[in-house]
Design a protein around this motif. Sequence first.
Motif, mmCIF file in Angstrom:
data_model
loop_
_atom_site.group_PDB
_atom_site.id
_atom_site.type_symbol
_atom_site.label_atom_id
_atom_site.label_comp_id
_atom_site.label_asym_id
_atom_site.label_seq_id
_atom_site.Cartn_x
_atom_site.Cartn_y
_atom_site.Cartn_z
ATOM 1 N N HIS A 43 3.104 7.584 -11.063
ATOM 2 C CA HIS A 43 2.124 6.613 -11.541
ATOM 3 C C HIS A 43 0.953 6.474 -10.565
ATOM 4 C CE1 HIS A 43 6.152 5.531 -12.921
ATOM 5 N NE2 HIS A 43 5.643 4.838 -13.918
ATOM 6 N N GLY A 44 -0.253 6.359 -11.102
ATOM 7 C CA GLY A 44 -1.412 6.056 -10.261
ATOM 8 C C GLY A 44 -1.243 4.759 -9.487
ATOM 9 N N PRO A 45 -0.808 3.652 -10.131
ATOM 10 C CA PRO A 45 -0.604 2.406 -9.382
ATOM 11 C C PRO A 45 0.467 2.523 -8.299
ATOM 12 C CG PRO A 45 -0.737 1.968 -11.733
ATOM 13 C CD PRO A 45 -0.684 3.457 -11.575
ATOM 14 N N LEU A 46 1.488 3.343 -8.526
ATOM 15 C CA LEU A 46 2.511 3.545 -7.490
ATOM 16 C C LEU A 46 1.910 4.251 -6.282
ATOM 17 C CD1 LEU A 46 5.433 3.397 -6.525
ATOM 18 C CD2 LEU A 46 5.921 5.468 -7.839
ATOM 19 N N ASN A 47 1.029 5.217 -6.517
ATOM 20 C CA ASN A 47 0.338 5.874 -5.403
ATOM 21 C C ASN A 47 -0.563 4.895 -4.654
ATOM 22 O OD1 ASN A 47 1.394 8.490 -5.678
ATOM 23 N ND2 ASN A 47 -0.073 9.007 -7.285
ATOM 24 N N LEU A 48 -1.223 4.006 -5.387
ATOM 25 C CA LEU A 48 -2.071 3.011 -4.734
ATOM 26 C C LEU A 48 -1.240 2.099 -3.833
ATOM 27 C CD1 LEU A 48 -4.712 1.461 -4.300
ATOM 28 C CD2 LEU A 48 -4.234 0.217 -6.430
ATOM 29 N N ILE A 49 -0.099 1.638 -4.331
ATOM 30 C CA ILE A 49 0.769 0.791 -3.515
ATOM 31 C C ILE A 49 1.262 1.557 -2.284
ATOM 32 C CG2 ILE A 49 3.019 -0.365 -3.468
ATOM 33 C CD1 ILE A 49 2.530 -1.205 -6.363
ATOM 34 N N ALA A 50 1.601 2.845 -2.452
ATOM 35 C CA ALA A 50 2.066 3.646 -1.320
ATOM 36 C C ALA A 50 0.987 3.764 -0.245
ATOM 37 C CB ALA A 50 2.504 5.025 -1.800
ATOM 38 N N ILE A 51 -0.262 3.915 -0.670
ATOM 39 C CA ILE A 51 -1.376 3.965 0.275
ATOM 40 C C ILE A 51 -1.484 2.646 1.035
ATOM 41 C CG2 ILE A 51 -3.907 3.876 0.383
ATOM 42 C CD1 ILE A 51 -3.982 6.089 -1.700
ATOM 43 N N LEU A 52 -1.434 1.541 0.314
ATOM 44 C CA LEU A 52 -1.581 0.230 0.940
ATOM 45 C C LEU A 52 -0.388 -0.090 1.842
ATOM 46 C CD1 LEU A 52 -3.082 -1.652 -2.122
ATOM 47 C CD2 LEU A 52 -4.229 -1.280 0.075
ATOM 48 N N ASP A 53 0.800 0.396 1.484
ATOM 49 C CA ASP A 53 1.961 0.196 2.346
ATOM 50 C C ASP A 53 1.791 0.932 3.673
ATOM 51 O OD1 ASP A 53 3.459 -1.563 0.867
ATOM 52 O OD2 ASP A 53 4.816 -0.063 0.033
ATOM 53 N N LEU A 54 1.272 2.161 3.618
ATOM 54 C CA LEU A 54 1.023 2.874 4.868
ATOM 55 C C LEU A 54 0.008 2.118 5.707
ATOM 56 C CD1 LEU A 54 1.252 5.304 6.777
ATOM 57 C CD2 LEU A 54 -0.509 6.452 5.402
ATOM 58 N N TRP A 55 -1.032 1.595 5.071
ATOM 59 C CA TRP A 55 -2.059 0.845 5.808
ATOM 60 C C TRP A 55 -1.441 -0.351 6.518
ATOM 61 C CZ3 TRP A 55 -3.806 -4.177 5.635
ATOM 62 C CH2 TRP A 55 -4.992 -4.445 6.350
ATOM 63 N N ARG A 56 -0.659 -1.163 5.804
ATOM 64 C CA ARG A 56 -0.127 -2.384 6.435
ATOM 65 C C ARG A 56 0.973 -2.065 7.445
ATOM 66 N NH1 ARG A 56 4.455 -5.241 4.072
ATOM 67 N NH2 ARG A 56 5.341 -4.141 2.277
ATOM 68 N N ASP A 57 1.736 -0.997 7.210
ATOM 69 C CA ASP A 57 2.802 -0.636 8.143
ATOM 70 C C ASP A 57 2.268 -0.125 9.474
ATOM 71 O OD1 ASP A 57 4.730 -1.332 6.309
ATOM 72 O OD2 ASP A 57 5.079 0.716 5.612
ATOM 73 N N THR A 58 1.009 0.299 9.516
ATOM 74 C CA THR A 58 0.436 0.829 10.753
ATOM 75 C C THR A 58 -0.522 -0.152 11.415
ATOM 76 O OG1 THR A 58 -1.239 1.994 9.418
ATOM 77 C CG2 THR A 58 0.713 3.238 10.085
ATOM 78 N N ARG A 59 -0.541 -1.407 10.927
ATOM 79 C CA ARG A 59 -1.359 -2.430 11.574
ATOM 80 C C ARG A 59 -0.555 -3.103 12.690
ATOM 81 N NH1 ARG A 59 -4.883 -0.573 11.618
ATOM 82 N NH2 ARG A 59 -3.919 1.164 10.520
ATOM 83 N N PRO A 60 -1.185 -3.437 13.811
ATOM 84 C CA PRO A 60 -0.477 -4.196 14.850
ATOM 85 C C PRO A 60 -0.124 -5.582 14.331
ATOM 86 C CG PRO A 60 -2.830 -4.035 15.348
ATOM 87 C CD PRO A 60 -2.579 -3.124 14.180
ATOM 88 N N THR A 61 1.096 -6.030 14.609
ATOM 89 C CA THR A 61 1.568 -7.307 14.059
ATOM 90 C C THR A 61 1.835 -8.372 15.121
ATOM 91 O OG1 THR A 61 3.838 -6.474 14.105
ATOM 92 C CG2 THR A 61 2.597 -6.179 12.057
ATOM 93 N N GLU A 62 1.666 -8.015 16.379
ATOM 94 C CA GLU A 62 1.972 -8.987 17.437
ATOM 95 C C GLU A 62 1.038 -10.197 17.323
ATOM 96 O OE1 GLU A 62 2.400 -9.238 22.319
ATOM 97 O OE2 GLU A 62 1.955 -7.335 21.338
ATOM 98 N N GLY A 63 1.646 -11.362 17.187
ATOM 99 C CA GLY A 63 0.862 -12.594 17.089
ATOM 100 C C GLY A 63 0.143 -12.772 15.771
ATOM 101 N N ILE A 64 0.466 -11.951 14.764
ATOM 102 C CA ILE A 64 -0.220 -12.014 13.468
ATOM 103 C C ILE A 64 0.801 -12.293 12.375
ATOM 104 C CG2 ILE A 64 -1.589 -10.715 11.781
ATOM 105 C CD1 ILE A 64 -2.704 -9.075 14.062
ATOM 106 N N ASP A 65 0.483 -13.217 11.504
ATOM 107 C CA ASP A 65 1.311 -13.473 10.343
ATOM 108 C C ASP A 65 1.207 -12.260 9.423
ATOM 109 O OD1 ASP A 65 2.559 -14.307 8.049
ATOM 110 O OD2 ASP A 65 1.331 -16.091 7.735
ATOM 111 N N PRO A 66 2.307 -11.542 9.152
ATOM 112 C CA PRO A 66 2.212 -10.338 8.309
ATOM 113 C C PRO A 66 1.683 -10.628 6.916
ATOM 114 C CG PRO A 66 4.512 -10.977 8.656
ATOM 115 C CD PRO A 66 3.688 -11.791 9.601
ATOM 116 N N ALA A 67 1.824 -11.874 6.460
ATOM 117 C CA ALA A 67 1.294 -12.235 5.141
ATOM 118 C C ALA A 67 -0.227 -12.179 5.110
ATOM 119 C CB ALA A 67 1.759 -13.635 4.751
ATOM 120 N N MET A 68 -0.855 -12.237 6.273
ATOM 121 C CA MET A 68 -2.312 -12.202 6.351
ATOM 122 C C MET A 68 -2.851 -10.784 6.461
ATOM 123 S SD MET A 68 -3.463 -15.341 6.127
ATOM 124 C CE MET A 68 -2.152 -15.629 4.940
#
Length: 372
Positions: free
Chosen positions: A293-318
Amino acid sequence: MSLSPVVQWFNRSNQIRSRGYSASIRRFSIYQQCRQSVADPSISTIAASLLSRFQSLGPQTRSQVLDGNQLQLLSLTLNRSSLYPNSPSLGGRSNTSTTSLPVGTALPPGYHLVYFTPAFLENDLGADGTDVSYNPEAPFTQRMWAGGEVYWPRAAGGNPNPLRVGQEVQETTQVLSVEPKIIRKTGEQMIVVRVGKEFRNEHGLAVVDRRSWIFREALAVQSVSSRASDLAPVPTAPAFASTFSTARTHTRTLRQTAVTLFRFSALTFNPHKIHYSTPWAQQMEGHRDIVVHGPLNLIAILDLWRDTRPTEGIDPAMLLPESIKYRATSPLYAEDEYQIVLDEEDGNGTGQIQILAPSGKVAMKAEVRSAM
């Protein structure tokens, strides 16, 4: 058609903000080879008729309370045992007591796609199983997800407004444009429909989501054998994901199985047969196997983006980007082992993303802009 003030503002800001990078993404557009003028005037009439019908209807609004169970099932479908790093496990063979997602749990970017699903009786669906909400008149009824853009507005102070479990959310939908196109090389005609969606909670606008569909001339419906072609690959292994990162490049290798595609179709109430019926995908639409699915690929892209963001001191919901623009260029199939590659421009999450098929061909191209 009169657009909402938010969409008008989004249009103007995008024109200014994206001049530096929107040109490159257009080179990868699936309909980049299409001319604006169309030789056959009948297709222009069909496009104008569809646009006129939606203009007369105006924006369509519906409300829904976001269910935590739907969010939990999506995370498990994506083979993520927890929604955020270090958050409670949501399921798994070794975990017999799962933790329900409490009210207030924020949706990661892109996860809104499993809410506000279409609601149709089976007899109201097209021959290929798709809902016909935005279909032009025949023969332009063969639908493809072409791409779009998603924007997460920032409130005063620069904070996003995430959608959360338990909120009553309002979705407003309107057709933004209907355009006839023709492919230069083949002369094939098609219609491109662009739809805009705005999602609001009690705090205001949370997500602006634009989607583009291509409608090609329908294939003649023939008798489809229940037996898949011998070309269908034999499943080799379960779904998996592994990630490798250097300074500013992050690469995730994925395999989506037929089980994953079936579960995602169920969650999104998407009955398009190319995602679960191998005989239909092969015999009617010429695919090698069922299509990711195209939307599944979009979610996979966004998951990679958020999984590679630094999270120290950051609310992951933000951890929500400012925007993403994406274009589908080539299909991916169940059991393919493919890669998502994020090349950051400045180290803060803004960058170019490609999904690469096993052959190395680009299957989806995206550009993400971080607000951090």
